[in-house]
Design a protein around this motif. Structure first.
Motif, short mmCIF file in Angstrom:
data_model
loop_
_atom_site.label_atom_id
_atom_site.label_comp_id
_atom_site.label_asym_id
_atom_site.label_seq_id
_atom_site.Cartn_x
_atom_site.Cartn_y
_atom_site.Cartn_z
N ALA A 397 5.53 14.95 70.78
CA ALA A 397 6.71 15.00 71.64
C ALA A 397 7.14 13.62 72.09
N LEU A 398 6.18 12.73 72.33
CA LEU A 398 6.49 11.42 72.89
C LEU A 398 6.49 10.31 71.85
N ALA A 399 6.36 10.64 70.57
CA ALA A 399 6.44 9.61 69.54
C ALA A 399 7.79 8.91 69.66
N PRO A 400 7.80 7.57 69.77
CA PRO A 400 9.02 6.86 70.17
C PRO A 400 10.02 6.61 69.04
N ASP A 401 9.59 6.79 67.79
CA ASP A 401 10.47 6.48 66.67
C ASP A 401 9.98 7.24 65.44
N ARG A 402 10.70 7.05 64.33
CA ARG A 402 10.31 7.76 63.12
C ARG A 402 8.91 7.36 62.66
N ALA A 403 8.59 6.08 62.73
CA ALA A 403 7.27 5.63 62.29
C ALA A 403 6.17 6.31 63.09
N GLY A 404 6.36 6.41 64.40
CA GLY A 404 5.37 7.07 65.24
C GLY A 404 5.26 8.55 64.94
N TYR A 405 6.40 9.18 64.70
CA TYR A 405 6.43 10.61 64.34
C TYR A 405 5.68 10.84 63.03
N VAL A 406 5.97 10.03 62.03
CA VAL A 406 5.30 10.17 60.73
C VAL A 406 3.80 9.98 60.88
N ARG A 407 3.40 8.98 61.65
CA ARG A 407 1.97 8.71 61.84
C ARG A 407 1.27 9.89 62.51
N GLU A 408 1.90 10.48 63.53
CA GLU A 408 1.27 11.60 64.23
C GLU A 408 1.24 12.86 63.37
N MET A 409 2.29 13.07 62.56
CA MET A 409 2.26 14.20 61.64
C MET A 409 1.17 14.02 60.60
N MET A 410 0.98 12.79 60.17
CA MET A 410 -0.07 12.50 59.20
C MET A 410 -1.44 12.84 59.78
N ALA A 411 -1.66 12.48 61.03
CA ALA A 411 -2.93 12.79 61.68
C ALA A 411 -3.10 14.29 61.89
N LEU A 412 -2.02 14.98 62.25
CA LEU A 412 -2.09 16.43 62.43
C LEU A 412 -2.48 17.11 61.12
N ILE A 413 -1.82 16.73 60.04
CA ILE A 413 -2.10 17.33 58.73
C ILE A 413 -3.53 17.03 58.30
N ALA A 414 -3.99 15.80 58.55
CA ALA A 414 -5.35 15.43 58.18
C ALA A 414 -6.39 16.24 58.94
N SER A 415 -6.04 16.74 60.13
CA SER A 415 -7.00 17.50 60.93
C SER A 415 -7.35 18.84 60.32
N VAL A 416 -6.62 19.26 59.28
CA VAL A 416 -6.97 20.50 58.57
C VAL A 416 -8.18 20.27 57.67
N HIS A 417 -8.46 19.02 57.34
CA HIS A 417 -9.60 18.65 56.49
C HIS A 417 -9.54 19.36 55.15
N ASP A 418 -8.42 19.15 54.49
CA ASP A 418 -8.17 19.71 53.16
C ASP A 418 -7.69 18.55 52.29
N THR A 419 -8.41 18.25 51.21
CA THR A 419 -8.05 17.10 50.39
C THR A 419 -6.66 17.24 49.78
N HIS A 420 -6.16 18.46 49.66
CA HIS A 420 -4.79 18.65 49.20
C HIS A 420 -3.77 18.22 50.26
N ALA A 421 -4.15 18.31 51.52
CA ALA A 421 -3.19 18.22 52.62
C ALA A 421 -3.05 16.81 53.15
N SER A 422 -2.22 16.03 52.49
CA SER A 422 -1.79 14.73 52.99
C SER A 422 -0.29 14.76 53.17
N LEU A 423 0.24 13.82 53.92
CA LEU A 423 1.69 13.73 54.08
C LEU A 423 2.24 13.02 52.85
N TRP A 424 2.34 13.77 51.75
CA TRP A 424 2.63 13.19 50.44
C TRP A 424 3.98 12.52 50.39
#
Length: 759
Positions: A397-424
């Motif tokens: 919610a508080l990610a200040p820009d696109r770069a921050g949003y992308v980085r947080e989505m990347m971390a969220l997706i990685a938390s599934v711990h699935d080697t298929h699941a990267s922000l491709w």
């Protein structure tokens, strides 16, 4: 190869993202000129077309027979991106068969090139065709190619274009867009189908929601909102049948939830929201959960928590659950063959301007609920998935820009711990960031990054690094510190997969001079070397199989087959060539070039042999998963009667693991090597706001006795870890162990090495 295939999957799914919202009518007088690249040029791009990398596109007017205009795409960088040229038309015509034709030639193409055609309903794909099976690569002369699709009645627009992923040049000329073999503008007129996405456009320019901080009450209420929104998406009849633009309904209710002064007020907002959707009648019949072959029930205990939700909200949610009609889902369907979810009607909102807390929370809620209801491995994520939602809300919610949003989505997706699941869609934003890297192959061995050799190219030969060097520091920072810092952004099922991925990216950074710490022959030292552009090196996906022929006899007693270049049509021939050998070594330290499970596996068994079973989701009861019957190998001729030895390691992922699973079922088969990547099952694509894309493992894959493979991987019967001395000497420890198991302990090491040393 796996990275190429995943990148291509996400590439073609997002090609239309840059075509713009305004598609031409097929009645437009400009359409023939658009297809002929004859509209006024916009920069380097022909009029009417768009490109995500316009610097790689140019017009050429005299390169074709007949001097008709052509467009050229030229790429020098192999991985991390692609070039597309695209346009679209409204499907305001009738007909049965759609076709895109064009003449193409290539020069030194290493990757994927071709034409593509895609139908969309409400900006969501319903059909897609491309030239991937044509394998257009290398250097070719002008040739006409085509792709085709049957027209879908729900089609709203038709996107089309050209792509090049990899390196090289491709020219295209004389495009034709045909319906039933005739120019598209000659097809009978028809109305364009309308959906809720066409009529509800309130937030097309942004959510209008602004946030600087989040209070504890706001956080608690947003957690409840995210859970309720996802539950209603898949259970409420007005939503699951497509009567609501559910993304925009979230953005409409969110300000009231944020403004609620306490938890009770927040719950009351949601009660009123549910009431506004209309009554949910008692169902006759209901989609009651079938407990036959049930693997996992929906995780819905939270809706009965009256302390958290309040009595009225909890009651309303339980009523919706208990009066579930069990009909189809608007936002997904299940693949009838592979059992994985196919998410549809999920808009990407490519033109989104950041920051936009409303859409950033929408991305979180969309992904979180897809995992909650449709991820077959939810029970082995290893995280408290509810806590992940709570922790991710302020970050997104508080990610200040696109770069921050992308980085947080990347971390969220990685938390599934699935080697298929990267922000491709956004790998260039994954740390470490930089256009260049060291021109050497790295592999983590016993937790340390080891140089296994130079990448092809002059830079690799002059880097100053040697095989078996252990990299200890990068620009003064210990590698262990960097791995810990980067790991949260890497989707990986297990440690082997995590370190494999980091090994391919860890030396990225600014181009030019860099200083690294190295341990060589037990002595620590510092080196000055250079990071170089990928164009200077051959950075193909690393495999650990033997170079050279696909099949060979290493000795009269040993046949060897690597699947990275094997052909399914040649399976019987491989077996015939292996006849009389004591053993066939099948090397799957790679990604199979073709699907070999049944073509080869059937020639290895003498009776019906179960090797796997799946779990699939339940459209009528979101969150439930059911077992399928076991999948088996059926014997066929010619039969290989010798022993089967399968080689695997951390490069073995997805189809590689499924293939290993199948061949391991052969009586007496032995698996040699190290643990695989732990990500099996066909992938399901997920589209996210801001034009982002990811995937996850879409079906559960298990042994026939229901033992898991996800996150576990294929665990070898005989574990072999390479040594520094072996790497320095150019030895293949895994293959040598396989040969030793076949030929016995008395054969000298020197003789074992000779069997493959000339490869």
């Amino acid at each position: 190869m796996l990275r190429i295939l995943l990148s291509f999957t996400l590439m073609v799914s997002s090609l239309t993202a840059y075509a713009g919202e305004a598609c031409r009518s097929t009645r437009s007088d400009e359409l023939p000129k658009l297809l002929g690249f004859q509209l006024p040029i916009q920069g380097a791009i022909p009029g009417g077309w768009t490109s995500r990398l316009p610097d790689t596109v140019s017009m050429e007017s005299a390169t074709t027979p007949g001097d008709t205009p052509s467009v050229r795409i030229e790429r020098a960088i192999e991985f991390g991106d692609y070039t597309s040229l695209l346009s679209c038309v409204l499907m305001d015509f009738a007909g049965k068969d759609l076709e895109l034709r064009g003449r193409m030639r290539t020069e030194h193409v290493h990757g994927l090139a071709g034409l593509w055609l895609r139908q969309e309903a409400s900006r969501d794909p319903v059909a897609f065709a491309n030239m991937q099976d044509k394998k257009l690569e290398g250097t070719t002369e002008w040739t006409e190619y085509s792709v085709s699709l049957p027209r879908k009645p729900e089609g709203h627009s038709l996107s089309f274009g050209i792509y090049l992923s990899g390196t090289g040049k491709v020219w295209v000329s004389d495009l034709q867009l045909l319906v039933d073999g005739k120019p598209i503008w000659e097809a009978p007129a028809a109305e364009v189908p309308q959906t809720i996405f066409d009529t509800d456009t309130q937030f097309d320019q942004g959510s209008g929601i602004t946030l600087q901080t989040l209070s504890g009450i706001q956080l608690d209420n947003l957690v409840t909102l995210g859970r309720v929104w996802g539950f209603l998406k898949y259970y409420h009849p007005a939503v699951r049948t497509g009567q609501r633009q559910w993304d925009y309904d979230l953005l409409r209710i969110m300000p009231a939830v944020l403004a609620a002064p306490d938890r009770t007020s927040g719950d009351e907002v949601l009660v009123g929201w549910i009431k506004s959707l209309g009554p949910v009648p008692a169902c006759k019949p209901c989609g009651h959960l079938d407990t036959h072959a049930l693997q996992r029930r929906p995780d819905l205990a939270w809706i009965g928590d009256e302390h958290t939700l309040g009595k009225t909200l909890s009651r309303d949610l339980r009523w919706i659950r208990d009066n579930n009609p069990g009909d189809s889902q608007f936002y997904l369907t299940m693949d009838p063959e592979n059992f994985n979810p196919i998410f549809k009607n999920e808009l990407r909102y490519e033109s989104l301007q950041f920051p936009d807390p409303g859409f950033q929370l929408l991305a979180l809620f969309r992904f979180w609920n897809m995992v909650q209801y449709w991820y077959p491995y939810r029970d082995v994520i290893g995280e408290d998935w509810g806590k992940v939602l709570e922790d991710s809300i302020p970050r997104l919610a508080l990610a200040p820009d696109r770069a921050g949003y992308v980085r947080e989505m990347m971390a969220l997706i990685a938390s599934v711990h699935d080697t298929h699941a990267s922000l491709w869609s956004s790998l260039d934003a994954r740390p470490p960031i930089g256009d260049c890297h060291l021109p050497v192959q790295l592999r983590f061995i016993r937790g340390e990054p080891v140089v296994t050799g130079p990448l092809d190219g002059d830079a690799g030969k002059t880097s100053g690094l040697q095989a078996a060097d252990v990299i200890t520091q990068l620009d003064g920072t210990p590698v262990s510190t960097l791995v810990k810092r980067w790991s949260p952004y890497y989707g990986a099922s297990n440690q082997a997969a995590l370190l494999r991925q980091i090994a391919t990216t860890m030396t990225q950074g600014a181009c030019g001079d860099t200083h690294i710490g190295v341990r060589r022959n037990g002595k620590d030292m510092e080196l000055s070397t250079k990071r170089v552009m990928p164009a200077d090196i051959d950075s193909d996906y690393v495999t650990h199989d033997l170079p050279g022929p696909t099949f060979r006899r290493l000795s009269p007693d040993v046949a060897y087959l690597k699947l990275s270049t094997a052909k399914a049509a040649d399976a019987a021939d491989y077996v015939k060539q292996a006849a009389g050998a004591k053993a066939l070594i099948i090397d799957i330290r790679n990604y199979p070039s073709e699907f070999m499970v049944f073509a080869l596996g059937s020639l290895l068994v003498q009776r019906e042999t179960p090797f796997a079973r799946f779990t699939g989701g339940d459209l009528s009861n979101p969150g439930a998963f059911h077992w399928t019957l076991p999948v088996s190998l059926t014997p066929a001729k010619p039969h290989f009667a010798g022993k089967i030895v399968i080689l695997v390691d951390e490069t073995s992922q997805s189809q590689s693991e499924y293939t290993s699973l199948a061949f391991r079922s052969v009586p007496g088969a032995i698996v040699v090597g190290s643990t695989t990547a732990g990500a099996d099952g066909d992938i399901s694509e997920i589209r996210l706001p801001g034009g982002l894309s990811t995937v996850f493992s879409g079906i559960g894959v298990f042994y026939p006795d229901k033992r898991p493979t996800q996150r576990v991987g294929i665990v070898p019967d005989v574990v072999v870890i390479p040594t520094l001395a072996g790497i320095r000497a150019g030895r293949d420890a895994v293959l040598e162990k396989a040969l030793r198991l076949i030929l016995g302990p008395k054969v000298p090491d020197a003789e074992i090495q000779k069997l493959y040393a000339g490869s």
